[in-house]
Scaffold this active site. Sequence first.
Site, mmCIF file in Angstrom:
data_model
loop_
_atom_site.group_PDB
_atom_site.id
_atom_site.type_symbol
_atom_site.label_atom_id
_atom_site.label_comp_id
_atom_site.label_asym_id
_atom_site.label_seq_id
_atom_site.Cartn_x
_atom_site.Cartn_y
_atom_site.Cartn_z
ATOM 1 N N LYS A 1 -4.293 121.880 76.927
ATOM 2 C CA LYS A 1 -5.379 121.736 75.851
ATOM 3 C C LYS A 1 -5.163 122.766 74.780
ATOM 4 O O LYS A 1 -5.308 122.440 73.580
ATOM 5 C CB LYS A 1 -6.642 122.215 76.757
ATOM 6 C CG LYS A 1 -7.841 122.572 76.072
ATOM 7 C CD LYS A 1 -9.131 122.810 76.871
ATOM 8 C CE LYS A 1 -9.280 124.167 77.154
ATOM 9 N NZ LYS A 1 -10.603 124.524 77.935
ATOM 10 N N ALA B 1 -4.803 135.296 84.467
ATOM 11 C CA ALA B 1 -4.134 134.201 85.011
ATOM 12 C C ALA B 1 -4.730 133.757 86.427
ATOM 13 O O ALA B 1 -5.052 134.800 87.339
ATOM 14 C CB ALA B 1 -2.497 134.322 85.558
ATOM 15 N N GLU B 2 -5.162 132.450 86.633
ATOM 16 C CA GLU B 2 -5.764 132.261 87.950
ATOM 17 C C GLU B 2 -4.783 132.606 88.822
ATOM 18 O O GLU B 2 -3.691 132.437 89.038
ATOM 19 C CB GLU B 2 -6.261 130.911 87.965
ATOM 20 C CG GLU B 2 -7.469 130.586 87.107
ATOM 21 C CD GLU B 2 -7.732 129.125 86.770
ATOM 22 O OE1 GLU B 2 -7.561 128.429 87.996
ATOM 23 O OE2 GLU B 2 -8.349 128.890 85.822
ATOM 24 N N THR C 1 -11.030 119.272 75.330
ATOM 25 C CA THR C 1 -10.190 118.509 74.199
ATOM 26 C C THR C 1 -11.188 117.245 73.829
ATOM 27 O O THR C 1 -11.696 116.607 74.690
ATOM 28 C CB THR C 1 -8.900 117.874 74.663
ATOM 29 O OG1 THR C 1 -8.212 119.072 75.288
ATOM 30 C CG2 THR C 1 -8.153 117.301 73.775
ATOM 31 N N PHE D 1 -3.068 123.429 91.174
ATOM 32 C CA PHE D 1 -2.068 123.468 89.998
ATOM 33 C C PHE D 1 -1.023 124.694 90.270
ATOM 34 O O PHE D 1 0.046 124.605 89.424
ATOM 35 C CB PHE D 1 -2.458 123.570 88.495
ATOM 36 C CG PHE D 1 -3.128 124.910 88.261
ATOM 37 C CD1 PHE D 1 -2.198 125.725 87.341
ATOM 38 C CD2 PHE D 1 -4.386 125.420 88.356
ATOM 39 C CE1 PHE D 1 -2.422 126.847 86.660
ATOM 40 C CE2 PHE D 1 -4.704 126.776 87.954
ATOM 41 C CZ PHE D 1 -3.880 127.536 87.013
ATOM 42 N N LYS D 2 -1.628 125.681 91.120
ATOM 43 C CA LYS D 2 -0.636 126.569 91.558
ATOM 44 C C LYS D 2 -1.055 127.392 92.691
ATOM 45 O O LYS D 2 -2.341 127.198 93.171
ATOM 46 C CB LYS D 2 -0.371 127.712 90.529
ATOM 47 C CG LYS D 2 -1.363 128.458 90.215
ATOM 48 C CD LYS D 2 -0.736 129.637 89.108
ATOM 49 C CE LYS D 2 -2.032 130.597 88.458
ATOM 50 N NZ LYS D 2 -1.465 131.468 87.585
ATOM 51 N N ARG E 1 8.584 122.605 94.022
ATOM 52 C CA ARG E 1 8.607 123.883 93.750
ATOM 53 C C ARG E 1 9.466 124.885 94.312
ATOM 54 O O ARG E 1 9.528 126.186 94.110
ATOM 55 C CB ARG E 1 7.114 124.339 94.117
ATOM 56 C CG ARG E 1 5.976 123.669 93.756
ATOM 57 C CD ARG E 1 5.626 124.169 92.119
ATOM 58 N NE ARG E 1 4.425 123.689 91.745
ATOM 59 C CZ ARG E 1 3.377 123.678 90.926
ATOM 60 N NH1 ARG E 1 3.924 124.856 90.174
ATOM 61 N NH2 ARG E 1 2.315 123.078 90.437
ATOM 62 N N CYS F 1 -5.570 125.516 80.834
ATOM 63 C CA CYS F 1 -5.539 125.905 79.452
ATOM 64 C C CYS F 1 -4.221 125.566 78.706
ATOM 65 O O CYS F 1 -4.271 125.226 77.606
ATOM 66 C CB CYS F 1 -5.493 127.308 79.432
ATOM 67 S SG CYS F 1 -6.969 128.156 80.013
HETATM 68 P P1 NAI Z 1 -15.427 126.760 83.575
HETATM 69 O O1 NAI Z 1 -15.613 125.196 83.424
HETATM 70 O O2 NAI Z 1 -14.945 127.044 84.930
HETATM 71 O O3 NAI Z 1 -16.874 127.393 83.302
HETATM 72 C C1 NAI Z 1 -17.280 127.016 82.035
HETATM 73 C C2 NAI Z 1 -18.780 127.094 82.427
HETATM 74 O O4 NAI Z 1 -19.870 127.274 81.479
HETATM 75 C C3 NAI Z 1 -19.520 125.871 83.383
HETATM 76 O O5 NAI Z 1 -19.835 126.593 84.537
HETATM 77 C C4 NAI Z 1 -20.635 125.364 82.660
HETATM 78 O O6 NAI Z 1 -21.540 124.714 83.186
HETATM 79 C C5 NAI Z 1 -21.152 126.355 81.666
HETATM 80 N N1 NAI Z 1 -21.588 125.978 80.507
HETATM 81 C C6 NAI Z 1 -21.476 125.231 79.388
HETATM 82 N N2 NAI Z 1 -22.114 125.095 78.504
HETATM 83 C C7 NAI Z 1 -23.291 125.872 78.807
HETATM 84 C C8 NAI Z 1 -24.282 126.492 78.007
HETATM 85 N N3 NAI Z 1 -24.632 125.923 76.938
HETATM 86 N N4 NAI Z 1 -25.152 127.364 78.559
HETATM 87 C C9 NAI Z 1 -24.771 127.866 79.774
HETATM 88 N N5 NAI Z 1 -23.851 127.375 80.280
HETATM 89 C C10 NAI Z 1 -22.996 126.350 80.034
HETATM 90 O O7 NAI Z 1 -14.398 127.199 82.638
HETATM 91 P P2 NAI Z 1 -13.347 128.419 82.634
HETATM 92 O O8 NAI Z 1 -12.013 128.204 83.254
HETATM 93 O O9 NAI Z 1 -14.463 129.815 83.043
HETATM 94 O O10 NAI Z 1 -13.075 128.466 81.132
HETATM 95 C C11 NAI Z 1 -14.200 128.691 80.040
HETATM 96 C C12 NAI Z 1 -13.388 129.049 78.640
HETATM 97 O O11 NAI Z 1 -12.230 130.163 78.704
HETATM 98 C C13 NAI Z 1 -12.563 127.862 78.207
HETATM 99 O O12 NAI Z 1 -12.648 127.976 76.944
HETATM 100 C C14 NAI Z 1 -11.029 128.181 78.494
HETATM 101 O O13 NAI Z 1 -10.242 127.343 77.769
HETATM 102 C C15 NAI Z 1 -11.001 129.536 78.313
HETATM 103 N N6 NAI Z 1 -10.146 130.299 79.228
HETATM 104 C C16 NAI Z 1 -9.785 129.776 80.561
HETATM 105 C C17 NAI Z 1 -8.959 130.555 81.493
HETATM 106 C C18 NAI Z 1 -8.597 130.109 82.789
HETATM 107 O O14 NAI Z 1 -7.530 130.547 83.395
HETATM 108 N N7 NAI Z 1 -9.512 129.275 83.351
HETATM 109 C C19 NAI Z 1 -8.052 131.742 81.029
HETATM 110 C C20 NAI Z 1 -8.498 132.206 79.679
HETATM 111 C C21 NAI Z 1 -9.364 131.468 78.821
#
Ligand code: NAI
Length: 482
Positions: A275, A160-161, A90, A334-335, A448, A272
């Site tokens: 945000k 879902a995590e 965000t 968170f869970k 919880r 998520c």
């Molecule tokens: P995260 O923070 O675990 O992973 C993102 C990764 O991208 C980090 O390791 C970071 O170092 C890397 N990164 C950032 N910029 C980069 C670049 N330019 N080049 C290479 N690596 C780069 O995030 P997460 O949880 O995996 O989420 C990723 C996306 O998926 C977000 O948009 C999130 O909202 C979405 N999402 C997340 C879910 C969840 O349960 N965590 C479920 C569904 C969607």
Amino acid sequence: MVKICCIGAGYVGGPTMAVIALKCPSVEVAVVDISEARIKAWNSDQLPIYEPGLEEVVKQCRGKNLFFSSSVEKHVSEADIIFVSVNTPTKTRGLGAGKAADLTYWESAARMIADVSKSDKIVVEKSTVPVKTAEAIEKILTHNSKGISFQILSNPEFLAEGTAIQDLLSPDRVLIGGRETPGGSKAIKALKDVYAQWVPEDRIITANLWSAELSKLAANAFLAQRISSVNAMSALCEATGADVSQVSHAIGKDTRIGPKFLNSSVGFGGSCFQKDILNLVYICECNGLIEVANYWKQVVKVNDYQKSRFVNRVVSSMFNTVSGKKIAILGFAFKKDTGDTRETPAIDVCKGLLGDKAKLSIYDPQVTKDQIERDLSMSKFEWDHPVQLQPTVPAAGDLIWDVSADAYEAVKDAHGLCILTEWDEFRKLDYQKIFNSMQKPAFVFDGRNVVDAAKLREIGFIVYAIGKPLDPWLKDMPAVVA
Ligand code: NAI
């Protein structure tokens, strides 16, 4: 051999690509990240994230058709299909601060793809992004294309995590959005062919780009809204003597409503929900839809209300002050079944109690001391950046909380204990032993609804359980939410 590269080795990129590699032995999958530490962890025995079943899948494929690498440009230039699963925090400054998505990491990934590509690519949005991001990315790529053709797809992730591997192996649906052009249809088919290797065809649905992007925001908004709805009911239950579990059970029997996501709690967390709703609110506002924006904003407000209501219950029950009192916090993630602490309600609850000068002793089976210290010292929204760009942790000597090795150590000599994550092990604790080791009167605040409140009352605890009929003690010490 089809080559896939995923930019971003996080909670989404890692598990998603591991399952693709498992189910598509003829596809070569490379997961790349700018964080060397994260890549090193993915290549070690200590994976950077905890997710049931993940380790087995990674071990089966790693080194065969699944690779984790920090050679970002090499793998991007070789790939046919590039997933982008980078952070979408965000915004904290400028236009849309506090609501809009910050696409810095996405934009830099897109520019890098344009720079290093020498052959046609399909670029897949896996990150959750605002509606019409694909169009913006398309512009970056085509303005820098050097004659290469880029097709953009939106393939939002619904895992879902805690149940990610199961969700990926057997998804309710896979959604692929693309351009309604011959090139777009061809790209959709190429991605569909990957998923079709294990997902039944009728679960792979296609849409236009914007519908796919909006569907992800809408899905999270609907899920979070259910939690805020039942949490709003929990406050009313406490005020009237009804039991929120009984109400949830009764309404969940209606097939139009269904039983899932009706558990009342101290509030939703995770990277998520908040945000994505704030992002949705911003998009509505930008389109002049103020009533719609306010409707969704309320889902986040009720979540904040639920967390402060909990803190107020703790403080008011303990003679209106927790200053200098030891409070045990059981659960910080968170869970359950995840070590993820992003936006966990535990952060706001702990900060609220620390604000009243409580001494906290925190235990979570999957969260490290270092992570808890980071979470309690970071400002809002700072967590959603690559780890090397996050602020450094203050020296441990400055901190007034403590992290315990197990639940029994955390509760020793405590005045109260708060259950903030529904880990199964908290159901099975020896509460008589806990009661014996605590200061009296001994309080349990169950955020919880995991404990058997009646049994704990028999032992001698004063119990607060979210949305359940109140102890006479709590009725006499009402919590007022400002
Ligand atoms: P995260 O923070 O675990 O992973 C993102 C990764 O991208 C980090 O390791 C970071 O170092 C890397 N990164 C950032 N910029 C980069 C670049 N330019 N080049 C290479 N690596 C780069 O995030 P997460 O949880 O995996 O989420 C990723 C996306 O998926 C977000 O948009 C999130 O909202 C979405 N999402 C997340 C879910 C969840 O349960 N965590 C479920 C569904 C969607």
